[in-house]
Design an enzyme around this catalytic site. Structure first.
Site, PDB file in Angstrom:
ATOM      1  N   ALA A  87     -42.670  -0.434  26.814  1.00  0.00           N
ATOM      2  CA  ALA A  87     -42.680  -1.897  26.729  1.00  0.00           C
ATOM      3  C   ALA A  87     -44.106  -2.294  26.382  1.00  0.00           C
ATOM      4  CB  ALA A  87     -42.243  -2.518  28.051  1.00  0.00           C
ATOM      5  N   CYS A  93     -36.522  -8.871  17.720  1.00  0.00           N
ATOM      6  CA  CYS A  93     -37.357  -9.852  18.408  1.00  0.00           C
ATOM      7  C   CYS A  93     -36.523 -11.105  18.666  1.00  0.00           C
ATOM      8  CB  CYS A  93     -38.544 -10.285  17.534  1.00  0.00           C
ATOM      9  SG  CYS A  93     -39.654  -8.954  17.104  1.00  0.00           S
ATOM     10  N   LYS A  96     -34.922  -3.066   9.801  1.00  0.00           N
ATOM     11  CA  LYS A  96     -34.718  -2.145  10.929  1.00  0.00           C
ATOM     12  C   LYS A  96     -33.736  -2.731  11.923  1.00  0.00           C
ATOM     13  CE  LYS A  96     -37.375   0.788  14.024  1.00  0.00           C
ATOM     14  NZ  LYS A  96     -38.744   1.202  14.373  1.00  0.00           N
TER      15      LYS A  96
HETATM   16  C1  FMN Z   1     -44.542   3.527  22.039  1.00  0.00           C
HETATM   17  C2  FMN Z   1     -43.601   3.008  21.000  1.00  0.00           C
HETATM   18  C3  FMN Z   1     -43.948   1.886  20.242  1.00  0.00           C
HETATM   19  C4  FMN Z   1     -43.080   1.383  19.276  1.00  0.00           C
HETATM   20  N1  FMN Z   1     -43.459   0.304  18.543  1.00  0.00           N
HETATM   21  C5  FMN Z   1     -42.636  -0.170  17.564  1.00  0.00           C
HETATM   22  C6  FMN Z   1     -43.025  -1.271  16.756  1.00  0.00           C
HETATM   23  O1  FMN Z   1     -44.112  -1.837  16.888  1.00  0.00           O
HETATM   24  N2  FMN Z   1     -42.148  -1.696  15.799  1.00  0.00           N
HETATM   25  C7  FMN Z   1     -40.936  -1.095  15.593  1.00  0.00           C
HETATM   26  O2  FMN Z   1     -40.192  -1.519  14.688  1.00  0.00           O
HETATM   27  N3  FMN Z   1     -40.554  -0.030  16.329  1.00  0.00           N
HETATM   28  C8  FMN Z   1     -41.372   0.439  17.317  1.00  0.00           C
HETATM   29  N4  FMN Z   1     -40.980   1.512  18.064  1.00  0.00           N
HETATM   30  C9  FMN Z   1     -39.667   2.171  17.807  1.00  0.00           C
HETATM   31  C10 FMN Z   1     -39.832   3.426  16.931  1.00  0.00           C
HETATM   32  O3  FMN Z   1     -40.394   3.095  15.677  1.00  0.00           O
HETATM   33  C11 FMN Z   1     -38.487   4.165  16.719  1.00  0.00           C
HETATM   34  O4  FMN Z   1     -37.632   3.359  15.938  1.00  0.00           O
HETATM   35  C12 FMN Z   1     -37.761   4.498  18.011  1.00  0.00           C
HETATM   36  O5  FMN Z   1     -38.688   4.908  19.010  1.00  0.00           O
HETATM   37  C13 FMN Z   1     -36.697   5.591  17.841  1.00  0.00           C
HETATM   38  O6  FMN Z   1     -37.237   6.782  17.326  1.00  0.00           O
HETATM   39  P1  FMN Z   1     -37.795   8.007  18.257  1.00  0.00           P
HETATM   40  O7  FMN Z   1     -36.731   8.315  19.280  1.00  0.00           O
HETATM   41  O8  FMN Z   1     -38.053   9.131  17.298  1.00  0.00           O
HETATM   42  O9  FMN Z   1     -39.047   7.510  18.908  1.00  0.00           O
HETATM   43  C14 FMN Z   1     -41.829   2.019  19.055  1.00  0.00           C
HETATM   44  C15 FMN Z   1     -41.481   3.145  19.810  1.00  0.00           C
HETATM   45  C16 FMN Z   1     -42.347   3.660  20.766  1.00  0.00           C
HETATM   46  C17 FMN Z   1     -41.936   4.880  21.546  1.00  0.00           C
END
Ligand code: FMN
Length: 315
Positions: A69, A129, A164
Site C-alpha cells: 500500500a 484509482c 491496465k
Molecule cells: C510495491 C509495488 C508497487 C506497485 N506500484 C504500481 C504502480 O505505481 N502502478 C501500477 O500500475 N501498478 C503498480 N504495481 C502493480 C504491479 O505493476 C503489477 O501489476 C502487480 O504487482 C502484479 O504483478 P506481480 O505479481 O509480478 O508483482 C505495484 C506493485 C508492487 C508490488
C-alpha cells in the site's frame, strides 16, 4: 529465435516488461541486470500533484506473495518532467510512462504532458484509482468509466496506449472490450488484488493504510484466468502479469493469450529473473521446432470454449 513483440506502435526485441512500481526507472537495477535484454521498463505511476504516499508500514509479506500500500508516492508531473524524464533517454530499453489520476481530466492532462516527451515510448494507464469527483468508484471497476477515461486519454496522444485492468471486478471481459472500443492499443492484465493482513497481537491491520494490493505467485492463477477471459473479448495485445517468476509461469500467460508479460514482485527477490525467462523461452520454442513466440500466443485459448460455470466456481 524471434521473441520480439509489437504492442501498438511499439516494437520490442523481448516480450518482458518490468511492471510499474517494481523496477524504478531501471537505474537501480543496472548493476544487477542487463537492461538491453529486457523489453521495456514501465515507470512508477505519476499523478498531477505530488503524493507523499501512505503511512508506514507499506509492505507486508504474505504466503506466496506480498501486500503493498505505497499510496502512489511520486513527485507529481511538473517535477517529474523537469528533473526525471531526461534521464530515461540513457536506458538501453524502451521506457513506458505510467499515469494515475483521480479524475478523467487529470488522466488526460498528465498523459498529454508525459506522452509529449520523446524519452517516453508509450503510456500505460493505471485506472485502479477512485474517481474522487464522483462517488469514488474505481475507474477500472466500471465499464462506462473505463470507456470514458480511455476515450479522453486517446484524444490527447497518438502514442501507444496500454490500459491496465484490475482483477477486482466481476466480469473482466466486459471491461477489456470497453477499453478496446474506446481506443486502447493494448491491455495490461492484471493489477494487484485487494487484500488485508491482521496482526493478532496488536489487534489491527498490518498495513498503515489498512488495506493493500496483493501481488506475487499467490495471484498467478487469478491473473492467468483474467488474461484468458480478456483475450477472448479483444483482439488487441495483452501484457499478462501477476506472480510470474519463471519461464514456465510466463508460458501459462502466453498460452492463455498474452502477447507479452510483465514481471513485478519477482524483481525484489532476484533481478536476474527477467533475463533467465528470456533465455528459457528461447529454449522452450527451440525444443518444439518453433521459430517465434507468436506461434504459441493463445494456444490454450483456441476452441476449448468457455469454462463451465453450472454452479459457480465454488467447488
Ligand atoms: C510495491 C509495488 C508497487 C506497485 N506500484 C504500481 C504502480 O505505481 N502502478 C501500477 O500500475 N501498478 C503498480 N504495481 C502493480 C504491479 O505493476 C503489477 O501489476 C502487480 O504487482 C502484479 O504483478 P506481480 O505479481 O509480478 O508483482 C505495484 C506493485 C508492487 C508490488
Amino acid at each position: 529465435m524471434d521473441l520480439s513483440v509489437k504492442i501498438g506502435k511499439l516494437e520490442l526485441p523481448y516480450p518482458t516488461l518490468m511492471a510499474s512500481g517494481c523496477y524504478g526507472s531501471g537505474e537501480e537495477f543496472e548493476d544487477f541486470a542487463d537492461l538491453s535484454k529486457i523489453g521495456a521498463v514501465v515507470l512508477k505511476s505519476v499523478t498531477r500533484e505530488p503524493r507523499l504516499g501512505n503511512p508506514m508500514p507499506r509492505l507486508v509479506p504474505t504466503p506466496a506473495g506480498m501486500l503493498n500500500a505505497i499510496g502512489l508516492q511520486n513527485p507529481g508531473i511538473d517535477w517529474y518532467l523537469e528533473h526525471e524524464v531526461a534521464k530515461f533517454a540513457k536506458r538501453p530499453c524502451a521506457v513506458i510512462g505510467s499515469v494515475a489520476a483521480f479524475s478523467v481530466d487529470d488522466y488526460a492532462y498528465v498523459t498529454e504532458r508525459l506522452a509529449a516527451r520523446s524519452e517516453i515510448a508509450a503510456i500505460e494507464l493505471n485506472i485502479s484509482c477512485p474517481n474522487v469527483g464522483s462517488e469514488g468508484e474505481t475507474f477500472a471497476c466500471d465499464p462506462a468509466l473505463t470507456g470514458k477515461v480511455v476515450r479522453a486519454v486517446r484524444s490527447v496522444t497518438g502514442k501507444t496506449l496500454i490500459v491496465k485492468l484490475s482483477p477486482n471486478v466481476t466480469d473482466i471481459a466486459t471491461i477489456a472490450a470497453e477499453a478496446e472500443s474506446a481506443g486502447a492499443d493494448a491491455l495490461a492484465v492484471i493489477n494487484t488484488l485487494r487484500g488485508m493482513s491482521i496482526d493478532v497481537h496488536a489487534w489491527k491491520p498490518r498495513l498503515g493504510n489498512l488495506t493493500g494490493g496483493l501481488s506475487g505467485p499467490a495471484i498467478r492463477p487469478v491473473a492467468v484466468l483474467a488474461v484468458y477471459e480478456a483475450a477472448r473479448a479483444v483482439s488487441i495485445p495483452i501484457v499478462g502479469q501477476g506472480g510470474i517468476e519463471t519461464a514456465t509461469d510466463a508460458l501459462e500467460f502466453f498460452l492463455a493469450g498474452a502477447s507479452a508479460i510483465a514481471i513485478g514482485t519477482a524483481n525484489f527477490t532476484d533481478p536476474r529473473i527477467p533475463e533467465k525467462i528470456v533465455n528459457e523461452l528461447g529454449g522452450y520454442l527451440n525444443a518444439r521446432g518453433l521459430r517465434s513466440l507468436r506461434d504459441i500466443v493463445g494456444k490454450a485459448n483456441a476452441g476449448f470454449g468457455t469454462p463451465f460455470q453450472y454452479e459457480g466456481d465454488a467447488g
